[in-house]
Write a protein that holds these residues in place. Structure first.
Motif, PDB file in Angstrom:
ATOM      1  N   ALA A 147       0.774  -1.407   0.075  1.00  0.00           N
ATOM      2  CA  ALA A 147      -0.043  -0.077   0.021  1.00  0.00           C
ATOM      3  C   ALA A 147       0.912   1.263   0.017  1.00  0.00           C
ATOM      4  O   ALA A 147       1.748   1.347   0.758  1.00  0.00           O
ATOM      5  N   LEU A 148       0.612   2.004  -0.926  1.00  0.00           N
ATOM      6  CA  LEU A 148       1.309   3.445  -0.996  1.00  0.00           C
ATOM      7  C   LEU A 148       0.443   4.382  -0.467  1.00  0.00           C
ATOM      8  O   LEU A 148      -0.704   4.555  -0.884  1.00  0.00           O
ATOM      9  N   THR A 150      -0.078   8.982  -0.331  1.00  0.00           N
ATOM     10  CA  THR A 150       0.493  10.321  -0.588  1.00  0.00           C
ATOM     11  C   THR A 150      -0.079  11.476   0.560  1.00  0.00           C
ATOM     12  O   THR A 150      -1.431  11.443   0.545  1.00  0.00           O
ATOM     13  N   PHE A 151       0.690  12.198   0.932  1.00  0.00           N
ATOM     14  CA  PHE A 151       0.525  13.088   2.061  1.00  0.00           C
ATOM     15  C   PHE A 151       0.550  14.349   1.542  1.00  0.00           C
ATOM     16  O   PHE A 151       1.500  14.745   0.844  1.00  0.00           O
ATOM     17  N   VAL A 152      -0.388  15.320   1.867  1.00  0.00           N
ATOM     18  CA  VAL A 152      -0.217  16.827   1.469  1.00  0.00           C
ATOM     19  C   VAL A 152      -0.361  17.405   2.838  1.00  0.00           C
ATOM     20  O   VAL A 152      -1.526  17.214   3.660  1.00  0.00           O
ATOM     21  N   ASP A 153       0.574  18.413   3.248  1.00  0.00           N
ATOM     22  CA  ASP A 153       0.326  18.943   4.685  1.00  0.00           C
ATOM     23  C   ASP A 153       0.355  17.976   5.772  1.00  0.00           C
ATOM     24  O   ASP A 153      -0.791  18.195   6.500  1.00  0.00           O
ATOM     25  N   ASP A 154       0.943  16.817   5.772  1.00  0.00           N
ATOM     26  CA  ASP A 154       0.776  15.948   6.571  1.00  0.00           C
ATOM     27  C   ASP A 154      -0.529  15.174   6.780  1.00  0.00           C
ATOM     28  O   ASP A 154      -0.757  14.345   7.628  1.00  0.00           O
ATOM     29  N   ARG A 155      -1.387  15.393   5.743  1.00  0.00           N
ATOM     30  CA  ARG A 155      -2.508  14.698   5.734  1.00  0.00           C
ATOM     31  C   ARG A 155      -2.671  13.669   4.581  1.00  0.00           C
ATOM     32  O   ARG A 155      -2.071  13.954   3.458  1.00  0.00           O
ATOM     33  N   LEU A 156      -2.974  12.286   4.771  1.00  0.00           N
ATOM     34  CA  LEU A 156      -3.036  11.228   3.922  1.00  0.00           C
ATOM     35  C   LEU A 156      -4.134  11.320   2.947  1.00  0.00           C
ATOM     36  O   LEU A 156      -5.354  11.574   3.556  1.00  0.00           O
ATOM     37  N   VAL A 157      -4.013  11.674   1.577  1.00  0.00           N
ATOM     38  CA  VAL A 157      -5.191  12.247   0.740  1.00  0.00           C
ATOM     39  C   VAL A 157      -5.416  11.313  -0.498  1.00  0.00           C
ATOM     40  O   VAL A 157      -6.309  11.442  -1.140  1.00  0.00           O
ATOM     41  N   ALA A 158      -4.191  10.527  -0.607  1.00  0.00           N
ATOM     42  CA  ALA A 158      -4.385   9.579  -1.598  1.00  0.00           C
ATOM     43  C   ALA A 158      -3.844   8.122  -1.357  1.00  0.00           C
ATOM     44  O   ALA A 158      -2.595   8.145  -0.596  1.00  0.00           O
ATOM     45  N   VAL A 159      -4.468   6.945  -1.691  1.00  0.00           N
ATOM     46  CA  VAL A 159      -4.005   5.584  -1.245  1.00  0.00           C
ATOM     47  C   VAL A 159      -4.267   4.726  -2.526  1.00  0.00           C
ATOM     48  O   VAL A 159      -5.114   4.831  -3.101  1.00  0.00           O
ATOM     49  N   ALA A 160      -3.013   3.895  -2.820  1.00  0.00           N
ATOM     50  CA  ALA A 160      -3.263   2.947  -3.723  1.00  0.00           C
ATOM     51  C   ALA A 160      -2.621   1.749  -3.189  1.00  0.00           C
ATOM     52  O   ALA A 160      -1.594   1.751  -2.399  1.00  0.00           O
ATOM     53  N   SER A 161      -3.523   0.351  -3.312  1.00  0.00           N
ATOM     54  CA  SER A 161      -2.760  -0.736  -2.769  1.00  0.00           C
ATOM     55  C   SER A 161      -2.957  -1.759  -4.007  1.00  0.00           C
ATOM     56  O   SER A 161      -3.697  -1.773  -4.947  1.00  0.00           O
ATOM     57  N   MET A 162      -2.070  -2.843  -3.734  1.00  0.00           N
ATOM     58  CA  MET A 162      -2.344  -4.014  -4.719  1.00  0.00           C
ATOM     59  C   MET A 162      -2.130  -5.259  -4.020  1.00  0.00           C
ATOM     60  O   MET A 162      -1.696  -5.596  -3.033  1.00  0.00           O
ATOM     61  N   TYR A 163      -2.458  -6.495  -4.606  1.00  0.00           N
ATOM     62  CA  TYR A 163      -2.416  -7.542  -4.121  1.00  0.00           C
ATOM     63  C   TYR A 163      -2.361  -8.880  -5.524  1.00  0.00           C
ATOM     64  O   TYR A 163      -2.802  -8.593  -6.545  1.00  0.00           O
ATOM     65  N   PRO A 164      -1.526  -9.997  -5.095  1.00  0.00           N
ATOM     66  CA  PRO A 164      -1.769 -10.777  -6.340  1.00  0.00           C
ATOM     67  C   PRO A 164      -2.944 -11.222  -6.713  1.00  0.00           C
ATOM     68  O   PRO A 164      -3.702 -11.884  -5.682  1.00  0.00           O
ATOM     69  N   TRP A 165      -3.508 -11.070  -8.009  1.00  0.00           N
ATOM     70  CA  TRP A 165      -4.873 -11.511  -8.354  1.00  0.00           C
ATOM     71  C   TRP A 165      -5.060 -13.113  -8.659  1.00  0.00           C
ATOM     72  O   TRP A 165      -4.231 -13.362  -9.546  1.00  0.00           O
ATOM     73  N   ARG A 166      -5.776 -13.600  -7.963  1.00  0.00           N
ATOM     74  CA  ARG A 166      -6.180 -15.092  -8.507  1.00  0.00           C
ATOM     75  C   ARG A 166      -5.130 -15.982  -8.260  1.00  0.00           C
ATOM     76  O   ARG A 166      -4.753 -16.520  -9.045  1.00  0.00           O
ATOM     77  N   GLU A 167      -4.288 -15.514  -7.236  1.00  0.00           N
ATOM     78  CA  GLU A 167      -2.986 -16.502  -6.897  1.00  0.00           C
ATOM     79  C   GLU A 167      -2.061 -16.261  -8.257  1.00  0.00           C
ATOM     80  O   GLU A 167      -1.753 -17.607  -8.489  1.00  0.00           O
ATOM     81  N   SER A 168      -1.765 -15.272  -8.969  1.00  0.00           N
ATOM     82  CA  SER A 168      -0.991 -15.414 -10.325  1.00  0.00           C
ATOM     83  C   SER A 168       0.168 -14.318 -10.072  1.00  0.00           C
ATOM     84  O   SER A 168       0.323 -13.785  -8.855  1.00  0.00           O
ATOM     85  N   THR A 169       0.759 -14.024 -10.944  1.00  0.00           N
ATOM     86  CA  THR A 169       1.895 -12.792 -10.831  1.00  0.00           C
ATOM     87  C   THR A 169       1.139 -11.672 -11.574  1.00  0.00           C
ATOM     88  O   THR A 169       1.903 -10.832 -12.073  1.00  0.00           O
ATOM     89  N   VAL A 170      -0.074 -11.561 -11.684  1.00  0.00           N
ATOM     90  CA  VAL A 170      -0.856 -10.208 -11.860  1.00  0.00           C
ATOM     91  C   VAL A 170      -1.058  -9.461 -10.580  1.00  0.00           C
ATOM     92  O   VAL A 170      -1.769 -10.069  -9.797  1.00  0.00           O
ATOM     93  N   ALA A 171      -0.617  -8.037 -10.481  1.00  0.00           N
ATOM     94  CA  ALA A 171      -1.036  -7.499  -9.299  1.00  0.00           C
ATOM     95  C   ALA A 171      -2.209  -6.581  -9.421  1.00  0.00           C
ATOM     96  O   ALA A 171      -1.944  -5.500 -10.396  1.00  0.00           O
ATOM     97  N   ASP A 172      -3.162  -6.762  -8.834  1.00  0.00           N
ATOM     98  CA  ASP A 172      -4.434  -5.688  -9.029  1.00  0.00           C
ATOM     99  C   ASP A 172      -4.383  -4.682  -8.218  1.00  0.00           C
ATOM    100  O   ASP A 172      -4.360  -4.632  -7.032  1.00  0.00           O
ATOM    101  N   ILE A 173      -4.616  -3.566  -8.918  1.00  0.00           N
ATOM    102  CA  ILE A 173      -4.278  -2.091  -8.417  1.00  0.00           C
ATOM    103  C   ILE A 173      -5.869  -1.467  -8.148  1.00  0.00           C
ATOM    104  O   ILE A 173      -6.587  -1.421  -8.973  1.00  0.00           O
ATOM    105  N   GLY A 174      -5.743  -0.864  -6.890  1.00  0.00           N
ATOM    106  CA  GLY A 174      -6.909   0.004  -6.510  1.00  0.00           C
ATOM    107  C   GLY A 174      -6.405   1.357  -6.000  1.00  0.00           C
ATOM    108  O   GLY A 174      -5.317   1.304  -5.386  1.00  0.00           O
ATOM    109  N   VAL A 175      -7.200   2.316  -6.278  1.00  0.00           N
ATOM    110  CA  VAL A 175      -6.656   3.734  -5.722  1.00  0.00           C
ATOM    111  C   VAL A 175      -7.910   4.482  -5.590  1.00  0.00           C
ATOM    112  O   VAL A 175      -8.974   4.643  -6.177  1.00  0.00           O
ATOM    113  N   ILE A 176      -7.621   5.386  -4.549  1.00  0.00           N
ATOM    114  CA  ILE A 176      -8.492   6.466  -3.996  1.00  0.00           C
ATOM    115  C   ILE A 176      -7.809   7.630  -3.845  1.00  0.00           C
ATOM    116  O   ILE A 176      -6.926   7.785  -2.976  1.00  0.00           O
TER     117      ILE A 176
END
Length: 236
Positions: A147-148, A150-176
């Motif tokens: 999970a990564l 991004t902070f602006v003025d010490d506030r967490l304003v954006a997050v993206a995370s990933m996990y191996p999808w369907r037990e593969s070498t594909v990493a599924d990304i989500g972001v908000i």
């Protein structure tokens, strides 16, 4: 499949050696190893083949056989007649090989770092401020593989995370990105940083979202992802 996607992508979807041109018929694959909660999956590759992967019981229910070609409309009619309901397609995108080289060459994203369990209070505040629909669709979690934030003025304003999808070498990304911080390119750089991390770990970054999410589609394009196809499922 005119774009140069990696072999990881074509192998994952069982398309290695498949005809590269568009098709009006699904190639049926009867998959006894299909995940237990999936009865059927449909993959419509952009300018490429159509593949229907079904469980043995579903194949019998639909009257199809392994290797058979069934017209697009005909198969969807059989699915409806059998009382099966598709979940609703996701758009699936990947970085073409040239775009992969570009994201790995980018400098670190400003204000962005790996999130750990110690960031749980900040992540809880972020989740409380994020729109509920975004939380439901993006599936961003602090305890994912990576999970990564991004902070602006010490506030967490954006997050993206990933996990191996369907037990593969594909990493599924989500972001908000929190609504008031959108339009600054934060989500784009965050996705690119996470994609570079996936590639460094030997995984293929995948960006997946519902077909009606125009904002997510625009973010995928801005980050260098290209649409690979539409993927739909029938679940048990």
């Amino acid at each position: 499949m005119p774009l140069a996607f990696s072999a990881t992508v074509t192998d994952f979807w069982g398309l290695t050696g498949a005809s590269p041109g568009p098709s009006d018929s699904y190639r049926v694959v009867v998959g006894p190893g299909l995940r237990s909660d999936l009865l059927l999956t449909l993959l419509d590759v952009v300018d490429g083949p159509l593949v229907a992967t079904v469980s043995p019981a579903t194949a019998e229910r639909l009257g199809v056989a392994d290797g058979e070609a069934v017209g697009r409309d005909a198969l969807r009619a059989r699915i409806a007649e059998a009382g099966l309901e598709l979940n609703g397609a996701d758009l699936v995108s990947y970085l073409p090989q040239e775009a992969q080289r570009a994201v790995t060459a980018l400098p670190p994203a400003p204000g962005t770092r790996v999130l750990t369990a110690a960031d749980a209070p900040e992540f809880a505040r972020f989740s409380a401020d994020a729109p509920e629909d975004d939380l439901d669709e993006a599936y961003v979690e602090l305890d994912h593989w990576v999970a990564l934030g991004t902070f602006v003025d010490d506030r967490l304003v954006a997050v993206a995370s990933m996990y191996p999808w369907r037990e593969s070498t594909v990493a599924d990304i989500g972001v908000i990105t929190l609504p008031e911080y959108r339009g600054r390119g934060l989500g784009r750089r965050l996705v690119q940083a996470l994609a570079a991390e996936a590639l460094a770990r030997g995984h293929e970054p995948q960006y997946r979202h519902q077909t009606g999410n125009a904002a997510s589609a625009a973010l995928a394009r801005a980050a260098g992802f290209a649409r690979f196809g539409e993927w739909d499922v029938v679940t048990a």
